[in-house]
Motif scaffolding. Structure first.
Motif, PDB file in Angstrom:
ATOM      1  N   ALA A 228       0.924  -0.856   0.128  1.00 57.91           N
ATOM      2  CA  ALA A 228      -0.017  -0.085   0.109  1.00 57.91           C
ATOM      3  C   ALA A 228       1.280   1.236   0.112  1.00 57.91           C
ATOM      4  O   ALA A 228       1.833   1.232   0.665  1.00 57.91           O
ATOM      5  CB  ALA A 228      -0.801   0.172   0.771  1.00 57.91           C
ATOM      6  N   PRO A 229       0.232   2.943  -0.849  1.00 57.43           N
ATOM      7  CA  PRO A 229       0.747   3.461  -0.341  1.00 57.43           C
ATOM      8  C   PRO A 229       1.726   4.317   0.841  1.00 57.43           C
ATOM      9  O   PRO A 229       2.576   4.491   1.481  1.00 57.43           O
ATOM     10  CB  PRO A 229      -0.284   4.558  -0.834  1.00 57.43           C
ATOM     11  CG  PRO A 229      -0.749   4.417  -1.591  1.00 57.43           C
ATOM     12  CD  PRO A 229      -0.793   2.589  -0.562  1.00 57.43           C
ATOM     13  N   ASP A 230       1.269   3.389   1.981  1.00 57.14           N
ATOM     14  CA  ASP A 230       1.691   3.337   3.535  1.00 57.14           C
ATOM     15  C   ASP A 230       3.086   2.973   3.529  1.00 57.14           C
ATOM     16  O   ASP A 230       3.709   2.914   5.014  1.00 57.14           O
ATOM     17  CB  ASP A 230       0.974   3.938   4.660  1.00 57.14           C
ATOM     18  CG  ASP A 230       0.315   1.974   4.596  1.00 57.14           C
ATOM     19  OD1 ASP A 230       0.279   1.444   4.049  1.00 57.14           O
ATOM     20  OD2 ASP A 230      -0.887   2.472   5.828  1.00 57.14           O
ATOM     21  N   GLY A 231       3.549   2.038   2.801  1.00 57.12           N
ATOM     22  CA  GLY A 231       3.850   0.411   3.013  1.00 57.12           C
ATOM     23  C   GLY A 231       3.453  -0.229   3.560  1.00 57.12           C
ATOM     24  O   GLY A 231       4.656  -1.382   4.019  1.00 57.12           O
ATOM     25  N   SER A 232       2.726  -0.278   4.367  1.00 56.48           N
ATOM     26  CA  SER A 232       2.408  -1.749   4.931  1.00 56.48           C
ATOM     27  C   SER A 232       2.117  -2.904   3.575  1.00 56.48           C
ATOM     28  O   SER A 232       1.767  -2.555   2.584  1.00 56.48           O
ATOM     29  CB  SER A 232       0.502  -1.651   4.984  1.00 56.48           C
ATOM     30  OG  SER A 232      -0.474  -1.410   4.120  1.00 56.48           O
ATOM     31  N   LEU A 233       1.441  -4.045   4.317  1.00 56.04           N
ATOM     32  CA  LEU A 233       1.919  -5.034   3.345  1.00 56.04           C
ATOM     33  C   LEU A 233       0.312  -5.286   3.195  1.00 56.04           C
ATOM     34  O   LEU A 233       0.399  -6.525   4.133  1.00 56.04           O
ATOM     35  CB  LEU A 233       2.650  -6.015   3.618  1.00 56.04           C
ATOM     36  CG  LEU A 233       2.704  -7.728   2.144  1.00 56.04           C
ATOM     37  CD1 LEU A 233       3.447  -7.824   1.579  1.00 56.04           C
ATOM     38  CD2 LEU A 233       3.784  -8.580   3.404  1.00 56.04           C
ATOM     39  N   TRP A 234      -0.002  -6.279   1.911  1.00 62.72           N
ATOM     40  CA  TRP A 234      -1.340  -6.875   2.346  1.00 62.72           C
ATOM     41  C   TRP A 234      -1.719  -8.160   1.331  1.00 62.72           C
ATOM     42  O   TRP A 234      -1.074  -7.897   0.530  1.00 62.72           O
ATOM     43  CB  TRP A 234      -2.891  -5.644   1.397  1.00 62.72           C
ATOM     44  CG  TRP A 234      -2.898  -4.482   2.169  1.00 62.72           C
ATOM     45  CD1 TRP A 234      -1.951  -3.836   2.305  1.00 62.72           C
ATOM     46  CD2 TRP A 234      -3.649  -4.591   2.493  1.00 62.72           C
ATOM     47  NE1 TRP A 234      -2.740  -2.100   3.457  1.00 62.72           N
ATOM     48  CE2 TRP A 234      -3.839  -3.166   3.458  1.00 62.72           C
ATOM     49  CE3 TRP A 234      -5.529  -5.096   3.536  1.00 62.72           C
ATOM     50  CZ2 TRP A 234      -4.565  -2.135   3.934  1.00 62.72           C
ATOM     51  CZ3 TRP A 234      -6.562  -4.241   3.768  1.00 62.72           C
ATOM     52  CH2 TRP A 234      -5.868  -3.152   4.614  1.00 62.72           C
ATOM     53  N   VAL A 235      -2.134  -8.842   1.500  1.00 68.12           N
ATOM     54  CA  VAL A 235      -1.967 -10.696   1.413  1.00 68.12           C
ATOM     55  C   VAL A 235      -2.787 -11.094   1.177  1.00 68.12           C
ATOM     56  O   VAL A 235      -3.841 -11.109   2.315  1.00 68.12           O
ATOM     57  CB  VAL A 235      -0.834 -11.221   2.945  1.00 68.12           C
ATOM     58  CG1 VAL A 235      -0.652 -12.996   1.982  1.00 68.12           C
ATOM     59  CG2 VAL A 235       0.300 -10.610   2.901  1.00 68.12           C
ATOM     60  N   LEU A 236      -3.444 -11.610   0.136  1.00 65.13           N
ATOM     61  CA  LEU A 236      -4.134 -12.160   0.081  1.00 65.13           C
ATOM     62  C   LEU A 236      -4.215 -14.365   0.681  1.00 65.13           C
ATOM     63  O   LEU A 236      -4.092 -14.580  -0.325  1.00 65.13           O
ATOM     64  CB  LEU A 236      -4.919 -13.052  -1.526  1.00 65.13           C
ATOM     65  CG  LEU A 236      -6.069 -13.334  -1.922  1.00 65.13           C
ATOM     66  CD1 LEU A 236      -7.036 -12.410  -0.893  1.00 65.13           C
ATOM     67  CD2 LEU A 236      -6.609 -13.292  -3.359  1.00 65.13           C
ATOM     68  N   ASP A 237      -5.186 -13.905   1.556  1.00 72.89           N
ATOM     69  CA  ASP A 237      -4.649 -15.308   1.919  1.00 72.89           C
ATOM     70  C   ASP A 237      -5.801 -16.180   1.753  1.00 72.89           C
ATOM     71  O   ASP A 237      -6.577 -16.816   2.574  1.00 72.89           O
ATOM     72  CB  ASP A 237      -5.010 -15.360   3.719  1.00 72.89           C
ATOM     73  CG  ASP A 237      -4.534 -16.570   4.942  1.00 72.89           C
ATOM     74  OD1 ASP A 237      -4.467 -17.548   4.277  1.00 72.89           O
ATOM     75  OD2 ASP A 237      -4.662 -16.289   6.005  1.00 72.89           O
ATOM     76  N   ALA A 238      -5.708 -16.866   0.986  1.00 76.05           N
ATOM     77  CA  ALA A 238      -6.679 -17.551  -0.396  1.00 76.05           C
ATOM     78  C   ALA A 238      -7.382 -18.277   0.617  1.00 76.05           C
ATOM     79  O   ALA A 238      -8.885 -18.990   1.025  1.00 76.05           O
ATOM     80  CB  ALA A 238      -6.841 -17.696  -1.154  1.00 76.05           C
TER      81      ALA A 238
END
Length: 359
Positions: A228-238
């Protein structure tokens, strides 16, 4: 500006439990679809379909109609099996797992090219792809189990070897500064390597995130990730039917999502992207759409529906990975229809004007 929260159930979301197995006919001409459709204020509009060099010659409505009438606007794609997409600086990069290359649409120059076919940058099975802020292209080679980094024109720069650590790498995310590289290892049913590996900009390992499980911070068959723009990591935990957010150091921040067929739930989630405003996009192969969420998990709307007897804008059979770019556009790969669709975020002024014109 973020979209206002509201529960939205409209035509684009109506096919939520339907399967996606119909062979399409050629696309039909007509006005570009809007999401949500009037009388709601539209927030997104279909802009283009990318398949081959014809897709970038002239994208005016008149030119598209001429190509359609001439029989040129069909499903003849320049990629065998597209999977993932990345976009920035006017270029759209598509991984072709069958063609073993990256196919590129250079929109400002109205041309196409490909790379990853020779020398030290040769790709065996390109899967995930991501761009950093400098325009370097990071590609996951699932068969070689390495990250290959190219410049924007496809010239090899460096590689990260993960053959000793990764089991089934499928996706990659890169920070804008290029100082954090995240590799998603989906593992498999018989593997415990369901995690995300972290590296710095030089390819030095920083330690993995997560393990196989259901607790916050754990994963079950993760399939995609984005920074994300704030540096956080987003993960799709399918496999756990959720999206998880992490701090850059790997600490879990929060998560949202559940299994089901209602708007805001997941059935077969495949791709994830985060745009410049922090909105989260998740594609779902069972719903044949993508859903848009606030960072706190509030669902805003669903875009697209199942293709019936024809390929058409906003109609999907097997949506896969997603991407966004600095302009706010969203790119959707459909593996079955061999296309990349481009959707554009509407400003409030544009949306209100379209709403008035439809009333």
């Amino acid at each position: 500006m973020l979209l206002r929260r509201r529960p939205l159930l409209f035509g684009a979301a109506a096919a939520l439990g339907a399967g996606c197995a119909t062979k399409p006919a050629p696309p039909a001409a007509g006005p570009p679809p809007l999401w949500p459709a009037p009388p709601e204020q539209p927030r997104f509009v279909f802009e283009a379909t990318l398949r081959n060099a014809l897709s970038v010659r002239d994208d005016s409505p008149d030119a598209r109609l001429r190509r359609l009438l001439a029989g040129e606007e069909d499903s003849r794609a320049s990629f065998g099996k597209p999977l993932a997409v990345a976009a920035g600086r006017g270029r759209v990069y598509v991984t072709d797992t069958e063609g073993r290359r990256v196919f590129v649409f250079d929109l400002p120059r109205r041309r196409t090219f490909s790379f990853g076919l020779r020398l030290e940058g040769e790709l065996k099975k390109p899967a995930g792809i991501a761009l950093d802020g400098a325009g370097f292209v990071h590609v996951i080679d699932a068969t070689a189990r390495r990250v290959v980094v190219f410049d924007g024109l496809g010239l090899f720069q460096r590689a990260i070897d993960g053959s000793k650590d990764w089991v089934r790498p499928t996706a990659i995310a890169v920070s804008r500064a290029g100082d954090r590289v995240y590799v998603v290892d989906t593992g498999g049913v018989g593997s415990d390597s369901h995690r995300v590996f972290r590296y710095d900009g030089e390819g030095r390992a920083l330690g993995p995130i997560g393990r196989r499980g259901e607790a916050p911070g754990d994963f079950n068959l993760p399939t995609d990730a984005a920074v994300a723009p704030d540096g956080s990591l987003w993960v799709l935990d399918a496999g756990n039917f959720r999206v998880q957010a992490f701090e850059p150091d790997g600490r879990v921040r929060h998560h949202f999502g559940s299994a089901g067929t209602a708007v805001g739930q997941f059935a077969r989630p495949r791709g994830l992207a985060v745009d410049r405003d922090g909105l989260i996009y998740v594609s779902d192969a069972s719903f044949c759409n993508l859903q848009v969420f606030q960072p706190d998990g509030a669902v805003l709307l669903a875009i697209g529906s199942r293709a019936q007897n024809r390929d058409a804008p906003g109609r999907y059979l097997l949506p896969a990975k997603l991407a966004t770019d600095e302009t706010g556009r969203v790119y959707v790969v459909d593996q079955a229809l061999h296309k990349v669709e481009v959707l554009r975020r509407l400003s409030d002024e544009e949306g209100l004007r379209l709403q008035r014109e439809a009333s």
